[in-house]
Design a protein around this motif. Structure first.
Motif, short mmCIF file in Angstrom:
data_model
loop_
_atom_site.label_atom_id
_atom_site.label_comp_id
_atom_site.label_asym_id
_atom_site.label_seq_id
_atom_site.Cartn_x
_atom_site.Cartn_y
_atom_site.Cartn_z
N UNK A 106 103.34 -18.95 129.40
CA UNK A 106 103.77 -19.67 128.20
C UNK A 106 105.24 -19.39 127.89
N UNK A 107 105.67 -18.13 127.96
CA UNK A 107 107.05 -17.82 127.60
C UNK A 107 108.03 -18.42 128.60
N UNK A 167 99.89 -12.61 121.60
CA UNK A 167 98.97 -12.59 122.74
C UNK A 167 97.60 -13.13 122.34
N UNK A 168 97.13 -12.72 121.18
CA UNK A 168 95.85 -13.22 120.69
C UNK A 168 95.92 -14.72 120.42
N UNK A 169 97.08 -15.19 119.94
CA UNK A 169 97.25 -16.62 119.67
C UNK A 169 97.23 -17.43 120.96
N UNK A 225 94.69 -20.32 122.01
CA UNK A 225 95.19 -21.64 122.42
C UNK A 225 94.51 -22.11 123.70
N UNK A 226 94.36 -21.22 124.65
CA UNK A 226 93.73 -21.58 125.92
C UNK A 226 92.30 -22.07 125.69
N UNK A 227 91.65 -21.49 124.71
CA UNK A 227 90.27 -21.87 124.40
C UNK A 227 90.18 -23.14 123.58
N UNK A 228 91.01 -23.26 122.54
CA UNK A 228 90.88 -24.37 121.59
C UNK A 228 91.75 -25.57 121.93
N UNK A 229 92.86 -25.34 122.64
CA UNK A 229 93.85 -26.40 122.95
C UNK A 229 94.49 -26.97 121.68
N UNK A 244 97.32 -27.03 119.34
CA UNK A 244 98.72 -26.61 119.29
C UNK A 244 99.15 -26.28 117.87
N UNK A 245 98.76 -27.08 116.90
CA UNK A 245 99.15 -26.82 115.51
C UNK A 245 98.61 -25.49 115.01
N UNK A 246 97.38 -25.21 115.36
CA UNK A 246 96.76 -23.94 114.97
C UNK A 246 97.51 -22.77 115.62
N UNK A 247 97.92 -22.96 116.86
CA UNK A 247 98.66 -21.93 117.60
C UNK A 247 100.00 -21.64 116.92
N UNK A 248 100.74 -22.68 116.59
CA UNK A 248 102.05 -22.50 115.95
C UNK A 248 101.89 -21.86 114.57
#
Length: 420
Positions: A204-205, A391-393, A397-401, A403-407
């Protein structure tokens, strides 16, 4: 290692002084020198063992105790270390990344300054100021760097690319096109392992760096650009697109097991630091013919640095033995022995170039001319508490896909653990 764990514990009472030095001779009795790290795989373990062998010859009165902890991309070792530091039982020295990971221990009052060691060995003349700055606070330096790794390397299997008439990609569009081709041929295009979460955060980074460029990437970790920036969302969407071309068993694999997929030809590409090179070589693979490399697409003129260092924690039972080990780590001899095996390059500028292979010589050249940027996944870019939350986020993200929740999760992490 969460920052809360680090800062919650008070400094042990057996302080060895405000400015440690190597003055005084080592005791004639046997003393244990606990070396704490997470170097247990392939070339990194070989490099550490080489240092231990030299130390045993030069300091026979001391006895190295290798306290390497496997797994978790270093997170397992950091958790054990945090427990020991909290209990007032630090090792003589421990592996720690330069930058914010080291500063968490310094800010907690856990580390001894090493100004005298730097002065006596003339380290300020042979270690670049940019590296020393990442190891310093308020004019005092707190660790000795042993290597400089590169985190934005795309490794590949030359035979697989040749079979399908592909070349090492330089742009994201070329990369995705090649991933599509490989998937249509039944080959795993991009291997990664996130059992220890290292592989996913690094991927990701790297997409983030390729999307934002080095200046905005740096500003993001300095808290000068918000995670609401459209480029962060764009990069995250690209990251999710890349995941469509990865191995389904990624959550069961560690970083080196993902490298093995490239080594045996069951996968074409893998994004990992240059410790992967040492892993390939530990398996007998030849550089160029049996494994190849390029900068991660879109980061051709960037060098994402990962600097391993060792310091002297307050309360170490054998500070003399610790200082002897730090002298070896800081020496030209020690760095020339360690880095060819580890796959990294020495932070010292007087390294013996003849000892290094083609990849390392290229890395040395790039380190001098490329834009230098820190790694989040490896502890340089942000404080440990933010790193843990991020890292937890990424895992979420990989599980839920989503993006808004991740940010949103990144914004919350930054509010709770400020980046600047």
């Amino acid at each position: 290692m969460a920052l809360g764990v680090v800062t919650a514990c008070g400094a042990p009472s057996n302080n060895t002084g405000s400015n440690a030095s190597s003055s005084g001779s080592a005791s004639t009795t046997t003393h244990q020198v606990e070396i704490f790290s997470w170097w247990t795989a392939g070339g990194e373990a070989n490099g550490l063992n080489a240092l231990i062998k030299t130390f045993n010859k030069e300091y026979p009165q001391e006895k190295i105790v290798n306290e390497a902890v496997a797994g978790g991309g270093g997170s397992n070792a950091k958790a054990v270390l945090a427990s020991r530091m909290q209990a007032g039982d630090p090792p003589e020295t421990f592996q720690v990344h330069a930058g914010q990971e080291l500063m968490a221990w310094v800010n907690a009052g856990k580390m001894q300054p090493l100004d005298n060691l730097y002065k006596s060995m003339g380290l300020n003349k042979v270690i670049p100021a940019a590296i020393i700055n990442d190891l310093s606070k308020n004019g005092h330096v707190y660790a000795v760097p042993v290597d400089v790794g590169r985190g934005n390397v795309l490794w590949y299997n030359p035979a697989v690319l040749k079979k399908y008439h592909l070349t090492a990609p330089t742009t994201m569009s070329q990369f995705i096109s090649e991933l599509k081709t490989l998937k249509s041929k039944g080959v795993t295009p991009l291997a990664y392992g996130d059992k220890d979460q290292l592989g996913s955060v690094m991927l990701w980074e790297n997409v983030l760096l390729a999307t934002m460029g080095p200046q905005n990437y740096d500003k993001l970790w300095q808290g000068k650009i918000s995670f609401n920036n459209p480029q962060v969302k764009q990069a995250t969407n690209t990251f999710l697109e890349l995941l469509q071309y990865t191995n389904s068993n990624h959550s069961a694999l560690t970083w080196d097991e993902a490298d093995q997929m490239v080594a045996d030809g069951s996968a074409a590409f893998n994004l990992m630091g240059d410790w992967a090179k040492a892993y390939f070589q530990s398996k007998g693979l030849k550089e160029g013919s049996q494994f190849g490399w390029t900068a991660f697409p879109g980061t051709n003129n960037d060098f994402e640095y990962v600097i391993d260092s060792f310091g002297l924690p307050k309360g170490a039972k054998n500070p003399t033995g610790a200082m002897d080990f730090l002298k070896l780590v800081a020496s030209k001899q020690g760095q020339d022995e360690f880095n060819p095996l580890k796959g990294s390059i020495p932070p010292r500028t007087d390294a013996n170039m003849s000892l290094f292979d083609t990849y390392s010589k290229e890395a040395m050249s790039d380190f001098k001319k490329d834009s230098l940027v820190p790694s989040l996944a490896n502890g340089e870019a942000a404080n440990p508490a933010f790193e843990t939350a991020a890292t937890q986020a990424v895992t979420m993200l990989i599980s839920t896909k989503n993006v808004n929740e991740f940010i949103s999760a990144l914004n919350t992490a930054a509010e709770e653990n400020p980046l600047s």
